[in-house]
Design a protein around this motif. Structure first.
Motif, PDB file in Angstrom:
ATOM      1  N   ALA A  35       4.378   4.513  -6.371  1.00 29.53           N
ATOM      2  CA  ALA A  35       4.387   4.005  -7.748  1.00 29.53           C
ATOM      3  C   ALA A  35       3.505   4.833  -8.678  1.00 29.53           C
ATOM      4  O   ALA A  35       3.793   4.937  -9.876  1.00 29.53           O
ATOM      5  N   VAL A  36       2.441   5.429  -8.152  1.00 31.86           N
ATOM      6  CA  VAL A  36       1.554   6.220  -9.017  1.00 31.86           C
ATOM      7  C   VAL A  36       2.241   7.470  -9.554  1.00 31.86           C
ATOM      8  O   VAL A  36       1.714   8.127 -10.464  1.00 31.86           O
ATOM      9  N   LEU A  37       3.416   7.798  -9.033  1.00 30.38           N
ATOM     10  CA  LEU A  37       4.149   8.955  -9.564  1.00 30.38           C
ATOM     11  C   LEU A  37       4.553   8.755 -11.021  1.00 30.38           C
ATOM     12  O   LEU A  37       4.966   9.706 -11.690  1.00 30.38           O
ATOM     13  N   LEU A  38       4.455   7.527 -11.516  1.00 29.83           N
ATOM     14  CA  LEU A  38       4.747   7.270 -12.921  1.00 29.83           C
ATOM     15  C   LEU A  38       3.860   8.107 -13.843  1.00 29.83           C
ATOM     16  O   LEU A  38       4.263   8.491 -14.934  1.00 29.83           O
ATOM     17  N   TRP A  39       2.646   8.426 -13.405  1.00 27.59           N
ATOM     18  CA  TRP A  39       1.692   9.195 -14.210  1.00 27.59           C
ATOM     19  C   TRP A  39       1.585  10.653 -13.748  1.00 27.59           C
ATOM     20  O   TRP A  39       0.604  11.326 -14.049  1.00 27.59           O
ATOM     21  N   ARG A  40       2.593  11.146 -13.070  1.00 29.82           N
ATOM     22  CA  ARG A  40       2.505  12.471 -12.458  1.00 29.82           C
ATOM     23  C   ARG A  40       2.421  13.595 -13.495  1.00 29.82           C
ATOM     24  O   ARG A  40       1.825  14.648 -13.209  1.00 29.82           O
ATOM     25  N   ARG A  41       2.984  13.429 -14.681  1.00 25.68           N
ATOM     26  CA  ARG A  41       2.910  14.483 -15.693  1.00 25.68           C
ATOM     27  C   ARG A  41       1.568  14.483 -16.426  1.00 25.68           C
ATOM     28  O   ARG A  41       1.060  15.540 -16.790  1.00 25.68           O
ATOM     29  N   ARG A  42       1.008  13.307 -16.651  1.00 23.96           N
ATOM     30  CA  ARG A  42      -0.226  13.212 -17.419  1.00 23.96           C
ATOM     31  C   ARG A  42      -1.452  13.482 -16.561  1.00 23.96           C
ATOM     32  O   ARG A  42      -2.413  14.084 -17.038  1.00 23.96           O
ATOM     33  N   ARG A  43      -1.466  13.033 -15.291  1.00 25.21           N
ATOM     34  CA  ARG A  43      -2.607  13.233 -14.400  1.00 25.21           C
ATOM     35  C   ARG A  43      -2.098  13.722 -13.046  1.00 25.21           C
ATOM     36  O   ARG A  43      -2.177  13.011 -12.048  1.00 25.21           O
ATOM     37  N   PRO A  44      -1.562  14.943 -12.977  1.00 24.70           N
ATOM     38  CA  PRO A  44      -0.916  15.377 -11.729  1.00 24.70           C
ATOM     39  C   PRO A  44      -1.880  15.458 -10.542  1.00 24.70           C
ATOM     40  O   PRO A  44      -1.539  15.029  -9.436  1.00 24.70           O
ATOM     41  N   VAL A  45      -3.061  16.000 -10.745  1.00 29.54           N
ATOM     42  CA  VAL A  45      -3.998  16.144  -9.626  1.00 29.54           C
ATOM     43  C   VAL A  45      -4.528  14.770  -9.196  1.00 29.54           C
ATOM     44  O   VAL A  45      -4.658  14.488  -7.992  1.00 29.54           O
TER      45      VAL A  45
ATOM     46  N   LEU B 241       0.835  -1.198   0.000  1.00 31.35           N
ATOM     47  CA  LEU B 241       0.000   0.000   0.000  1.00 31.35           C
ATOM     48  C   LEU B 241       0.871   1.251   0.000  1.00 31.35           C
ATOM     49  O   LEU B 241       0.629   2.202  -0.761  1.00 31.35           O
ATOM     50  N   ALA B 242       1.897   1.252   0.846  1.00 37.58           N
ATOM     51  CA  ALA B 242       2.820   2.396   0.884  1.00 37.58           C
ATOM     52  C   ALA B 242       3.588   2.515  -0.427  1.00 37.58           C
ATOM     53  O   ALA B 242       3.808   3.625  -0.938  1.00 37.58           O
TER      54      ALA B 242
ATOM     55  N   ALA C 275      -4.105  13.040  -5.505  1.00 34.52           N
ATOM     56  CA  ALA C 275      -5.227  12.553  -4.698  1.00 34.52           C
ATOM     57  C   ALA C 275      -5.048  11.074  -4.348  1.00 34.52           C
ATOM     58  O   ALA C 275      -5.267  10.663  -3.194  1.00 34.52           O
ATOM     59  N   VAL C 276      -4.650  10.256  -5.322  1.00 35.68           N
ATOM     60  CA  VAL C 276      -4.476   8.821  -5.060  1.00 35.68           C
ATOM     61  C   VAL C 276      -3.336   8.594  -4.082  1.00 35.68           C
ATOM     62  O   VAL C 276      -3.456   7.787  -3.137  1.00 35.68           O
ATOM     63  N   SER C 277      -2.222   9.285  -4.257  1.00 41.03           N
ATOM     64  CA  SER C 277      -1.083   9.108  -3.355  1.00 41.03           C
ATOM     65  C   SER C 277      -1.435   9.531  -1.939  1.00 41.03           C
ATOM     66  O   SER C 277      -1.100   8.835  -0.964  1.00 41.03           O
ATOM     67  N   LEU C 278      -2.132  10.648  -1.805  1.00 39.28           N
ATOM     68  CA  LEU C 278      -2.538  11.104  -0.466  1.00 39.28           C
ATOM     69  C   LEU C 278      -3.499  10.109   0.184  1.00 39.28           C
ATOM     70  O   LEU C 278      -3.367   9.781   1.379  1.00 39.28           O
ATOM     71  N   ALA C 279      -4.445   9.601  -0.610  1.00 39.69           N
ATOM     72  CA  ALA C 279      -5.407   8.641  -0.048  1.00 39.69           C
ATOM     73  C   ALA C 279      -4.717   7.351   0.379  1.00 39.69           C
ATOM     74  O   ALA C 279      -5.038   6.789   1.451  1.00 39.69           O
ATOM     75  N   LEU C 280      -3.763   6.855  -0.392  1.00 43.30           N
ATOM     76  CA  LEU C 280      -3.069   5.622  -0.027  1.00 43.30           C
ATOM     77  C   LEU C 280      -2.216   5.808   1.231  1.00 43.30           C
ATOM     78  O   LEU C 280      -2.137   4.900   2.077  1.00 43.30           O
ATOM     79  N   VAL C 281      -1.588   6.965   1.383  1.00 38.66           N
ATOM     80  CA  VAL C 281      -0.802   7.215   2.596  1.00 38.66           C
ATOM     81  C   VAL C 281      -1.718   7.302   3.823  1.00 38.66           C
ATOM     82  O   VAL C 281      -1.384   6.783   4.907  1.00 38.66           O
TER      83      VAL C 281
ATOM     84  N   VAL D 165       4.144  14.349  -1.005  1.00 41.18           N
ATOM     85  CA  VAL D 165       4.903  15.598  -1.069  1.00 41.18           C
ATOM     86  C   VAL D 165       5.460  15.804  -2.487  1.00 41.18           C
ATOM     87  O   VAL D 165       5.419  16.909  -3.035  1.00 41.18           O
ATOM     88  N   LEU D 166       5.974  14.733  -3.103  1.00 45.23           N
ATOM     89  CA  LEU D 166       6.431  14.842  -4.489  1.00 45.23           C
ATOM     90  C   LEU D 166       5.277  15.135  -5.439  1.00 45.23           C
ATOM     91  O   LEU D 166       5.448  15.851  -6.442  1.00 45.23           O
ATOM     92  N   ALA D 167       4.117  14.606  -5.148  1.00 43.43           N
ATOM     93  CA  ALA D 167       2.946  14.905  -5.976  1.00 43.43           C
ATOM     94  C   ALA D 167       2.574  16.382  -5.880  1.00 43.43           C
ATOM     95  O   ALA D 167       2.194  17.009  -6.882  1.00 43.43           O
ATOM     96  N   VAL D 168       2.693  16.954  -4.664  1.00 45.16           N
ATOM     97  CA  VAL D 168       2.444  18.385  -4.500  1.00 45.16           C
ATOM     98  C   VAL D 168       3.434  19.202  -5.336  1.00 45.16           C
ATOM     99  O   VAL D 168       3.074  20.186  -5.983  1.00 45.16           O
TER     100      VAL D 168
END
Length: 411
Positions: A67-77, A61-62, A81-87, A105-108
Motif C-alpha cells: 500500500a505504501v507504493l501510493l507515495w512512490r513518486r513523492r518519497r521513493p527512497v 502487514l504484508a 525502506a518502509v516496504s522492505l522493513a514491512l516485508v 521489488v517495485l519500490a526498487v
C-alpha cells in the motif's frame, strides 16, 4: 485523464496520483491474496513441516508493504525502506513471503527510474542481501523457495528501471534541444527583422534629409531672386530656411547614429520608379526576362513612396531570380483611387521558398507599412508567384511599424 496526440495516434494517460493509487490497490490485493494462498497450500506435495499459518493481522502487514507504493513518486527512497522493513517484519515469524516480495521489488524499480544509477545499484544490493538473509534465516524453506528468485526479481526491476530512466533522459534531451533550436530560430528571426527595420529607418531618413535640403536651397533661392519682397514673405522665407537647416543638422546627427561603422552617406539619387528600367535590365542579364508596364508619364510621388515601391520591385525580382527557376516576370504599375498599385508576377516554381529566404516578404510588408501601405503575396492562380502592393500617392510622415510580428505567414 489526459490525451497525448501524435499523428494518427491518441494515447490516454491517467494522472500520476490516480495511476499510483490504482497500482497500489492492485498490488496490495495481489500480495494479500498471494500470501493467503501460500499459507494454505492445497496440494499435499507443497506442504512443509512446521509451516506457520499467519493470523489475519499479519496479512495486513504484508498488504501495508504494498500500500505504501501510493507515495512512490513523492518519497521513493522512504517508500522503499518502509516496504522492505514491512516485508522483513512479515518474514521473521516464519511466514511464507513469496508474494510479499513484489512490493519492495517495485519500490526498487521506482527508485531506479529517477536516474541515479549508483543509488539504484546500492539499494538493489541492500534489497537482495536483506531479503535473502531474512528469508533463509526465518523462512520455512531455508535456502530454497523464494530465496532463489529474489536476485532475479531485483535484477529485472533494476534493468527495467535503468531502461526507463535512460529513455526519459533521452526524451528530455531531445525536448531541450528542440526548445533551444526554437529559441535560436526566434532570436535569429527577431535579429533579421530588427536589422531590416533599421535599414528602412536609414532609407526613410535619407529621403527626409534630401527633401529638407531641397527646401532649404529653394528657400534661399527664393529669398535671393525676389526683389523687395513683402516683409511677411521675407520673414517666412527666413524662418523656412532656418527651420530646414536646423532640421537637416538634427537629421544628419541621427543618420550618423543609425549608420554602421564604415557606411558612408549616400552619394547617388534615391531610387524610385525612374530606375525600374535599369533594375529590369539587370534582372534580364541574370537570366529572367522582365516586362515593365509603367504609366506614361510616371506619376510624381513622395520620396518615401518612390523608395518603397522600388525596393518592393527589387526584392520581388531578386526572389524570382533565386527561387523561380526558368521563369518570366511582369511588373505592372498603375495609379487608381489615390493609390499606387504595384504588381510583380512570375510564372516560375519557387513560391514555396520565397518567404524563408532572408525574410524578404516580411521586409516588403515592413516597408509598405512604414508609409501606410500594404503588401499581399502568395501563389498566383495561373502558376508562379504574385506580389501586390498598394501604396498611398500622398504619403504622410515616415514612420516605423510598431514592432515585429512572429510568425509572419504568407498572406
Amino acid at each position: 485523464m489526459t490525451a497525448t496526440r501524435y499523428p494518427g495516434v491518441v494515447r490516454w494517460r491517467l494522472p500520476p496520483l490516480l495511476l499510483d493509487a490504482v497500482l497500489a490497490i492492485v498490488v496490495t490485493a495481489l500480495v494479500v491474496l498471494g500470501s493467503v494462498g501460500e499459507s494454505y497450500p492445497t496440494s499435499p506435495d507443497n506442504t512443509v513441516a512446521g509451516l506457520v499459518v499467519p493470523p489475519w493481522p499479519a496479512y495486513l502487514l504484508a498488504g501495508a508493504a504494498a500500500a505504501v507504493l501510493l507515495w512512490r513518486r513523492r518519497r521513493p527512497v522512504t517508500v522503499w525502506a518502509v516496504s522492505l522493513a514491512l516485508v522483513v517484519a512479515y518474514t521473521i515469524p516464519g511466514y511464507v513471503n513469496g508474494a510479499a516480495l513484489v512490493a519492495p521489488v517495485l519500490a526498487v524499480y521506482t527508485v531506479t527510474t529517477l536516474g541515479r544509477a549508483r543509488r539504484a545499484l546500492l539499494l538493489s544490493g541492500i534489497t537482495v542481501v536483506v531479503l535473502m538473509g531474512s528469508t533463509m534465516l526465518f523462512g520455512p524453506f531455508g535456502f530454497g523457495g523464494p530465496v532463489t528468485v529474489i536476485p532475479f526479481e531485483v535484477a529485472v526491476a533494476l534493468a527495467a528501471g535503468l531502461a526507463v530512466a535512460s529513455r526519459r533522459a533521452y526524451v528530455a534531451e531531445i525536448a531541450d534541444r528542440a526548445e533551444q533550436a526554437e529559441r535560436t530560430r526566434e532570436e535569429e528571426a527577431r535579429r533579421r527583422v530588427d536589422a531590416e527595420r533599421l535599414r528602412i529607418a536609414r532609407e526613410l531618413h535619407d529621403v527626409v534629409a534630401h527633401t529638407m535640403a531641397t527646401i532649404s536651397v529653394q528657400a534661399a533661392a527664393a529669398a535671393h531672386v525676389l526683389k523687395d519682397p513683402p516683409p511677411e514673405a521675407a520673414t517666412a522665407l527666413a524662418a523656412i530656411r532656418a527651420a530646414s537647416k536646423d532640421g537637416l543638422v538634427e537629421l544628419r546627427a541621427i543618420l550618423r547614429l543609425l549608420r554602421t561603422d564604415g557606411e558612408a552617406d549616400p552619394r547617388h539619387p534615391t531610387p524610385g520608379l525612374a530606375q525600374l528600367d535599369a533594375l529590369a535590365e539587370r534582372t534580364r542579364q541574370a537570366g529572367v526576362p522582365v516586362t515593365l508596364r509603367l504609366p506614361a508619364p510616371l506619376p510624381e510621388l513622395p520620396g518615401a513612396t518612390e523608395l518603397v515601391a522600388y525596393r518592393i520591385v527589387q526584392e520581388s525580382l531578386t526572389n524570382t531570380v533565386k527561387h523561380a527557376g526558368p521563369a518570366r516576370a511582369t511588373v505592372t504599375v498603375e495609379t487608381r483611387d489615390g493609390q499606387l498599385d504595384l504588381t510583380v508576377v512570375d510564372d516560375g516554381i519557387g513560391c514555396a521558398t520565397t518567404e524563408s529566404d532572408g525574410h524578404g516578404l516580411l521586409g516588403m510588408r515592413e516597408r509598405a507599412a512604414s508609409i501606410g501601405g500594404t503588401v499581399e503575396a502568395g501563389p498566383h492562380p495561373g502558376g508562379g508567384f504574385r506580389v501586390h502592393a498598394r501604396l498611398p500617392l500622398q504619403a504622410g510622415a515616415p514612420r516605423l511599424p510598431a514592432g515585429p510580428r512572429y510568425p509572419d505567414p504568407l498572406g
